[in-house]
Design a protein around this motif. Structure first.
Motif, PDB file in Angstrom:
ATOM      1  N   ASP A   1       0.836  -1.187   0.000  1.00  0.00           N
ATOM      2  CA  ASP A   1       0.000   0.000   0.000  1.00  0.00           C
ATOM      3  C   ASP A   1       0.885   1.256   0.000  1.00  0.00           C
ATOM      4  O   ASP A   1       1.921   1.283   0.677  1.00  0.00           O
ATOM      5  CB  ASP A   1      -0.894  -0.014   1.249  1.00  0.00           C
ATOM      6  N   PRO A   2       0.506   2.322  -0.746  1.00  0.00           N
ATOM      7  CA  PRO A   2       1.315   3.546  -0.760  1.00  0.00           C
ATOM      8  C   PRO A   2       1.599   4.109   0.628  1.00  0.00           C
ATOM      9  O   PRO A   2       2.646   4.734   0.843  1.00  0.00           O
ATOM     10  CB  PRO A   2       0.458   4.516  -1.583  1.00  0.00           C
TER      11      PRO A   2
ATOM     12  N   PRO B   1      -2.389   8.772   2.917  1.00  0.00           N
ATOM     13  CA  PRO B   1      -2.956   8.347   4.206  1.00  0.00           C
ATOM     14  C   PRO B   1      -3.694   9.480   4.898  1.00  0.00           C
ATOM     15  O   PRO B   1      -3.421  10.658   4.659  1.00  0.00           O
ATOM     16  CB  PRO B   1      -1.730   7.915   5.003  1.00  0.00           C
ATOM     17  N   ASP B   2      -4.631   9.110   5.770  1.00  0.00           N
ATOM     18  CA  ASP B   2      -5.380  10.114   6.535  1.00  0.00           C
ATOM     19  C   ASP B   2      -5.254   9.894   8.039  1.00  0.00           C
ATOM     20  O   ASP B   2      -6.028  10.434   8.821  1.00  0.00           O
ATOM     21  CB  ASP B   2      -6.851  10.111   6.128  1.00  0.00           C
TER      22      ASP B   2
ATOM     23  N   PHE C   1      -2.645  17.784   5.060  1.00  0.00           N
ATOM     24  CA  PHE C   1      -2.945  18.563   3.858  1.00  0.00           C
ATOM     25  C   PHE C   1      -2.926  17.686   2.615  1.00  0.00           C
ATOM     26  O   PHE C   1      -2.526  18.118   1.538  1.00  0.00           O
ATOM     27  CB  PHE C   1      -1.918  19.700   3.703  1.00  0.00           C
ATOM     28  N   GLY C   2      -3.374  16.461   2.782  1.00  0.00           N
ATOM     29  CA  GLY C   2      -3.359  15.515   1.670  1.00  0.00           C
ATOM     30  C   GLY C   2      -4.137  16.001   0.468  1.00  0.00           C
ATOM     31  O   GLY C   2      -3.716  15.809  -0.684  1.00  0.00           O
ATOM     32  N   ASP C   3      -5.285  16.654   0.712  1.00  0.00           N
ATOM     33  CA  ASP C   3      -6.108  17.138  -0.409  1.00  0.00           C
ATOM     34  C   ASP C   3      -5.378  18.214  -1.205  1.00  0.00           C
ATOM     35  O   ASP C   3      -5.519  18.292  -2.431  1.00  0.00           O
ATOM     36  CB  ASP C   3      -7.434  17.693   0.128  1.00  0.00           C
TER      37      ASP C   3
ATOM     38  N   VAL D   1       3.060  15.709   7.893  1.00  0.00           N
ATOM     39  CA  VAL D   1       2.050  16.771   7.989  1.00  0.00           C
ATOM     40  C   VAL D   1       1.359  16.984   6.653  1.00  0.00           C
ATOM     41  O   VAL D   1       0.124  17.129   6.582  1.00  0.00           O
ATOM     42  CB  VAL D   1       2.703  18.086   8.470  1.00  0.00           C
ATOM     43  N   LEU D   2       2.120  16.970   5.582  1.00  0.00           N
ATOM     44  CA  LEU D   2       1.550  17.211   4.263  1.00  0.00           C
ATOM     45  C   LEU D   2       0.579  16.114   3.836  1.00  0.00           C
ATOM     46  O   LEU D   2      -0.524  16.399   3.355  1.00  0.00           O
ATOM     47  CB  LEU D   2       2.668  17.346   3.224  1.00  0.00           C
ATOM     48  N   VAL D   3       0.981  14.843   4.023  1.00  0.00           N
ATOM     49  CA  VAL D   3       0.140  13.754   3.513  1.00  0.00           C
ATOM     50  C   VAL D   3      -1.044  13.472   4.430  1.00  0.00           C
ATOM     51  O   VAL D   3      -2.102  13.023   3.965  1.00  0.00           O
ATOM     52  CB  VAL D   3       0.962  12.464   3.303  1.00  0.00           C
TER      53      VAL D   3
END
Length: 506
Positions: free
Chosen positions: A57-58, A214-215, A325-327, A320-322
């Motif tokens: 999985d990524p 990921p969230d 702020f993934g969107d 933090v980014l993924v």
């Protein structure tokens, strides 16, 4: 009277600025923070693609990049070097995930980390001195080619707007530093191209197209595998391969950064630090990793980072980014990251090594070693295999060259008693490549009944030479000729005395 002197210490300047220096200097702090942000942005699509290579999985690759970067910032011996999930490690562990599942993969990463720690403590980093400069040049050039080739899929079968966007990104990265270096040019290119795609509402490939982000935060994982000898036999070959490949790439990268920054680093600490980082990564369910030369070049060469702070922040910003702020990150056009990586490949390649004037001056053997390293690395897509082949080619050519420097001269004379004596004066380094021909350098039939082999200007390096001398002596004795071997230096004499007569004839 000689006074013992301690080993020279490394001055602070030789080790570069520290994290404390960065916090004391707003300019250094800004450089480190922005460099970490640029690296984090560039890490996202690569971590996703490496996860796909490994068949996981990524999120596994993204979390591995986070834990590797943060861990090595504390454990590693080379400040400013970036470690994360890499393609080389992905290729090594892919069969484990495919054939045995995720739990066995995690167990492999943990065991690989332990092996790296052991190798680091045993001083494996000292082996770096056996890697010739020509192999290092080939390694760097092959890396540059692989970085560029990795961008090609993002330029094939894409909307035509991608090409001018990449061109604009390259122009910004090349031109902005000539005007101002306040903000890293790669970051400006990424932000500008992202803003353009959003404002112009155009459709081009984005980071989000590479895989799901990921969230949630990573959590501790204990692999659900049977703790048996059978499990060890299953994962051990992959763990050993992972450990060796990871250490080789990491130590070579550390040496490269040393050269770029003109500073020193602790290679032994880097070796066991990589192992510690992989253990931490495995405990969080990551796919393992090692030093990333492309990202390190972004951090050190393109962004000017010099301390552990940039490495630590690269991992933190990535998470933090993924997660947070993934969107937004998903909207970054791949064209921007392609432009960054293309310029990294251009800056990494040693253009001086392929200039006609350099090739004319360089010995053909050196060029052959460099070329073989490049070709094998590019064809195998494995830097470790390429470096291994380069070292073998260098060793073979060196042995061949040294073997040809061995000479034997025959003189006829009389000894103190008036007997005619043939004196063979041997000069050069005697080892397996040169001593195998030594047997044929004597005129057994024409020589008198006394022969002296003078090794004053030679050195005996191995058992092959002792066996050759024994064979020469035996053949003369069959003809009733007495042979005296003289002129051995202490080390050669000790080796000859210890081995002579005990080696079987072949």
């Amino acid at each position: 009277m000689l006074v013992p002197q301690s080993a020279p210490t490394v001055s602070p300047a030789a080790s570069g600025p520290t994290v404390r220096d960065a916090f004391r200097s707003p300019r250094l702090l800004r450089t480190e923070v922005l460099a970490g942000l640029v690296v984090a942005l560039a890490l996202i699509p690569e971590a996703i693609s490496f996860s796909i290579i490994a068949g996981v999985d990524p999120r596994v690759g993204l979390f591995a990049s986070f834990t590797m970067a943060v861990s090595i910032a504390f454990l590693g011996g080379r400040p400013a070097m970036i470690s994360a999930a890499t393609g080389a490690i992905a290729l090594v562990i892919a069969p484990v995930a495919r054939e045995h599942g995720m739990d066995f993969l995690v167990a492999t990463v943990l065991l690989g980390g332990v092996i790296q720690v052991v190798l680091g403590l045993l001083g494996v980093a000292r082996l770096m001195r056996f890697i010739p400069r020509s192999v290092m040049v080939g390694f760097v050039n092959a890396l540059a080619i692989l970085i560029f080739l990795a961008q090609v899929p993002h330029l094939v079968d894409v909307p035509w707007l991608v090409y001018p966007m990449v061109a604009v990104g390259i122009a910004v990265i090349v031109g902005l530093p000539r005007v101002s270096d306040v903000v890293p040019a790669p970051l400006v290119a990424i932000v500008a191209l992202t803003a353009f795609t959003l404002l112009a509402t155009i459709t081009v490939p984005t980071v989000g197209d590479e895989g799901e982000l990921p969230d949630s935060l990573p959590s501790l994982v204990v692999p659900d595998v049977p703790w048996t000898l059978e499990t060890l036999q299953t994962i051990a070959p992959y763990a050993v391969a992972m450990a060796l490949v990871g250490l080789l790439e990491s130590l070579l990268t550390a040496k490269l950064v040393d050269d770029i920054t003109d500073t020193h680093s602790d290679k032994s600490r880097e070796a066991w630090g990589q192992g510690g980082a992989n253990i931490v990564t495995g405990l969080f369910g990551g796919m393992g990793g090692c030093a990333m030369i492309g990202q390190t070049m972004i951090n050190v060469k393109a962004s000017g980072a010099r301390t552990r702070l940039s490495t630590f922040l690269a991992g933190v910003f990535l998470l933090v980014l993924v997660v947070g702020f993934g969107d937004v990150v998903a909207l970054i056009p791949m064209a921007a990251l392609v432009a960054v990586m293309v310029m990294v490949s251009v800056g990494t390649f040693d253009w001086h090594s392929v200039r006609p004037a350099t090739l004319r001056r360089m010995p053909k053997s050196e060029t052959t070693v460099m070329a073989s390293t490049v070709v094998v690395t590019v064809l195998s897509h494995n830097l470790a295999i390429g470096v291994g082949v380069g070292v073998l080619v260098a060793m073979t050519l060196f042995a061949r060259r040294v073997a040809h420097l061995t000479e034997t001269h025959r003189e006829l004379g009389e000894d103190a008693e008036g007997h005619v004596t043939a004196v063979y004066r041997v000069a050069g380094e005697l080892f397996f490549a040169s001593s195998n021909d030594l047997y044929t350098q004597f005129d057994y039939a024409a020589d008198p009944d006394r022969v002296v082999i003078d090794l004053t200007n030679a050195h005996v390096w191995d058992a092959s030479t002792v066996a050759s001398l024994d064979a020469i002596t035996t053949k003369y004795e069959r003809r009733g000729t007495r042979v005296d071997i003289v002129g051995l230096d202490p080390a050669s004499a000790e080796r000859h005395q210890r081995l002579t007569g005990s080696l079987p004839a072949h």
